[in-house]
Design a protein around this motif. Structure first.
Motif, mmCIF file in Angstrom:
data_model
loop_
_atom_site.group_PDB
_atom_site.id
_atom_site.type_symbol
_atom_site.label_atom_id
_atom_site.label_comp_id
_atom_site.label_asym_id
_atom_site.label_seq_id
_atom_site.Cartn_x
_atom_site.Cartn_y
_atom_site.Cartn_z
ATOM 1 N N UNK A 218 22.062 52.235 -33.686
ATOM 2 C CA UNK A 218 22.483 52.785 -32.400
ATOM 3 C C UNK A 218 21.694 54.061 -32.133
ATOM 4 N N UNK A 219 21.374 54.326 -30.865
ATOM 5 C CA UNK A 219 20.631 55.533 -30.520
ATOM 6 C C UNK A 219 21.076 56.024 -29.148
ATOM 7 N N UNK A 220 21.191 57.350 -28.983
ATOM 8 C CA UNK A 220 21.698 57.887 -27.722
ATOM 9 C C UNK A 220 21.244 59.316 -27.481
ATOM 10 N N UNK A 221 21.274 59.704 -26.216
ATOM 11 C CA UNK A 221 21.086 61.102 -25.843
ATOM 12 C C UNK A 221 22.408 61.818 -25.733
ATOM 13 N N UNK A 222 23.509 61.088 -25.872
ATOM 14 C CA UNK A 222 24.834 61.687 -25.818
ATOM 15 C C UNK A 222 25.401 61.722 -24.409
ATOM 16 N N UNK A 223 26.156 62.767 -24.129
ATOM 17 C CA UNK A 223 26.885 62.910 -22.872
ATOM 18 C C UNK A 223 26.225 63.972 -21.990
ATOM 19 N N UNK A 225 25.624 67.031 -19.884
ATOM 20 C CA UNK A 225 26.325 68.303 -19.799
ATOM 21 C C UNK A 225 27.104 68.677 -21.036
ATOM 22 N N UNK A 226 26.860 67.997 -22.144
ATOM 23 C CA UNK A 226 27.622 68.310 -23.359
ATOM 24 C C UNK A 226 27.311 69.734 -23.828
ATOM 25 N N UNK A 227 28.289 70.338 -24.508
ATOM 26 C CA UNK A 227 28.174 71.717 -24.971
ATOM 27 C C UNK A 227 28.549 71.828 -26.449
ATOM 28 N N UNK A 228 28.205 72.964 -26.993
ATOM 29 C CA UNK A 228 28.668 73.372 -28.322
ATOM 30 C C UNK A 228 28.263 72.405 -29.442
ATOM 31 N N UNK A 229 27.131 71.733 -29.255
ATOM 32 C CA UNK A 229 26.670 70.809 -30.289
ATOM 33 C C UNK A 229 27.518 69.560 -30.417
ATOM 34 N N UNK A 230 28.104 69.140 -29.302
ATOM 35 C CA UNK A 230 28.956 67.946 -29.316
ATOM 36 C C UNK A 230 28.227 66.741 -29.900
ATOM 37 N N UNK A 231 28.907 65.985 -30.738
ATOM 38 C CA UNK A 231 28.372 64.760 -31.337
ATOM 39 C C UNK A 231 29.361 63.635 -31.071
ATOM 40 N N UNK A 232 28.857 62.517 -30.586
ATOM 41 C CA UNK A 232 29.709 61.372 -30.317
ATOM 42 C C UNK A 232 29.741 60.393 -31.471
ATOM 43 N N UNK A 233 30.031 59.145 -31.162
ATOM 44 C CA UNK A 233 30.208 58.133 -32.209
ATOM 45 C C UNK A 233 28.904 57.528 -32.703
ATOM 46 N N UNK A 234 27.833 57.602 -31.887
ATOM 47 C CA UNK A 234 26.615 56.859 -32.211
ATOM 48 C C UNK A 234 26.047 57.142 -33.595
ATOM 49 N N UNK A 235 26.017 58.396 -34.078
ATOM 50 C CA UNK A 235 25.461 58.623 -35.405
ATOM 51 C C UNK A 235 26.490 58.536 -36.530
ATOM 52 N N UNK A 236 27.717 58.208 -36.181
ATOM 53 C CA UNK A 236 28.781 58.203 -37.185
ATOM 54 C C UNK A 236 28.984 56.790 -37.733
#
Length: 368
Positions: A218-223, A225-236
């Motif tokens: 899986x690969x993503x740029x995330x969300x 406008x994300x802030x504070x180093x937010x990390x989603x599910x893609x790398x987990x």
């Protein structure tokens, strides 16, 4: 033995088993099968929001990615190599939120995430909050193959990428006019954070190769406008990506916080593995016993598979639970029995699948 499994496994599988048995008796060795499924995001993807030109462009990109992965598998290559090759194509295409075309953070930077997993030995690699690497999936693969770790993040991951000799790019490589407008609109409060992403452009692939090995990435740029180093599910591992030869391979896309909370990727694989083991035990109970109360035949796990409808139901059940929590998105799956498919609770999902049986299809909308 076949007749004892009929009621449990269904006529389709029975005919397949009979054909395999007949071929073996005739001395014909069946060529091992393979399968692959891909996604390029799920969300509010409606026909009236996509021009015919963009529709055709996205379908062409999905087909190109499918063809890259299928070529690896058709030539006897590994599932992990097929997944890598497929995701590179999608990361290089600005229509998706991964690599070129990745979304921007609130500070107008890019923080990319990626992960990959090999179901043959449960090895995995992941990176979070990176930039500078052209193809994040290659960095995740390098973490898996060339480090003692599973996940690296931020500047440490960037440094590891350079040390591994991966292709580097300048920060402006990821930018596209569409993504810049998204973040500018968000920062100007023309739209809300909830509205700016009408679709999730995360990309992923899952595959089974001719040796029966599974892989997911899986690969993503995330969300946006994300802030504070937010990390989603893609790398987990276990949330957005999971692969296990004993059950399935999963890649997810959607509202990452909910996928993390439910552990969606691992949850689906765990349920498939448990159900398969139960099916074997149930089938064993149908076998007659001899006068000493011993089974006259011991059923081996390789003798049958879970039917398509059971796999789909398990995936649909977990996505329904995701929705009940408030999460949107979907998953793609591949199984050890060469099945490949998807489940999503959004109006559309960029998706496709191909198999050694000659299938190759792509779709965008929920009614396809």
């Amino acid at each position: 033995m076949i007749r004892y499994l009929l009621n449990l496994l269904g006529p389709t599988l029975l005919l397949s088993t009979m054909a395999t048995t007949a071929n073996a008796q005739d001395g014909i060795e069946e060529e091992a099968r393979w399968s692959i499924a891909i996604h390029g995001g799920a969300g509010t993807i409606d026909r009236d929001k996509i021009t015919p030109e963009k529709d055709a462009e996205i379908r062409a990109a999905l087909n190109q990615a499918l063809e890259a992965g299928s070529a690896v598998l058709e030539d006897g290559g590994s599932a992990i190599d097929a997944v890598t090759a497929t995701i590179i194509i999608l990361e290089n295409n600005p229509n998706f939120n991964a690599g070129k075309g990745a979304v921007f953070t609130w500070d107008k930077t890019n923080e990319l995430d990626s992960s990959i997993m090999d179901g043959s030995d449960l090895s995995a690699g992941a990176v979070a909050g990176i930039n500078g690497t052209k193809n994040p999936i290659l960095l995740a693969r390098a973490v898996k193959d060339h480090s003692p770790h599973v996940m690296l993040s931020g500047e440490g991951a960037n440094q590891f990428s350079r040390e591994q000799g991966l292709e580097q790019v300048s920060p402006d490589y990821y930018a596209t006019p569409y993504r810049l407008k998204q973040i500018d609109d968000l920062r100007a409060k023309k739209v809300s954070a909830a509205d700016v992403d009408y679709k999730f452009g995360t990309v992923g692939a899952v595959a089974q190769d001719r040796d029966g090995n599974m892989a997911a990435g899986t690969s993503t740029g995330g969300m946006t406008g994300k802030r504070w180093g937010r990390i989603g599910d893609s790398p987990i591992i276990g949330a957005g990506t999971y692969a296990d030869n004993r059950s399935c391979a999963i890649s997810a896309t959607g509202s990452g916080e909910y996928f993390i909370r439910l552990g969606v990727a691992h949850e689906i694989c765990a349920r498939i593995r448990t159900r398969w083991q139960m099916a074997i035990r149930e089938a064993q109970l149908t076998v007659p016993k001899d006068k000493d109360d011993n089974y006259t035949y011991v059923i081996h796990a390789s003798e049958f598979q879970l039917p398509d409808e059971e796999i789909q139901q398990i995936a649909d059940d977990v996505i329904a639970e995701l929705g009940a929590l408030g999460g949107d998105g979907g998953i793609i799956y591949a199984t050890p029995w060469s099945q490949a498919g998807y489940s999503f609770n959004t109006t559309g999902m960029y998706r496709g699948r191909a198999t050694s049986e000659g299938e190759q299809s792509v779709a965008i909308y929920g009614d396809e």
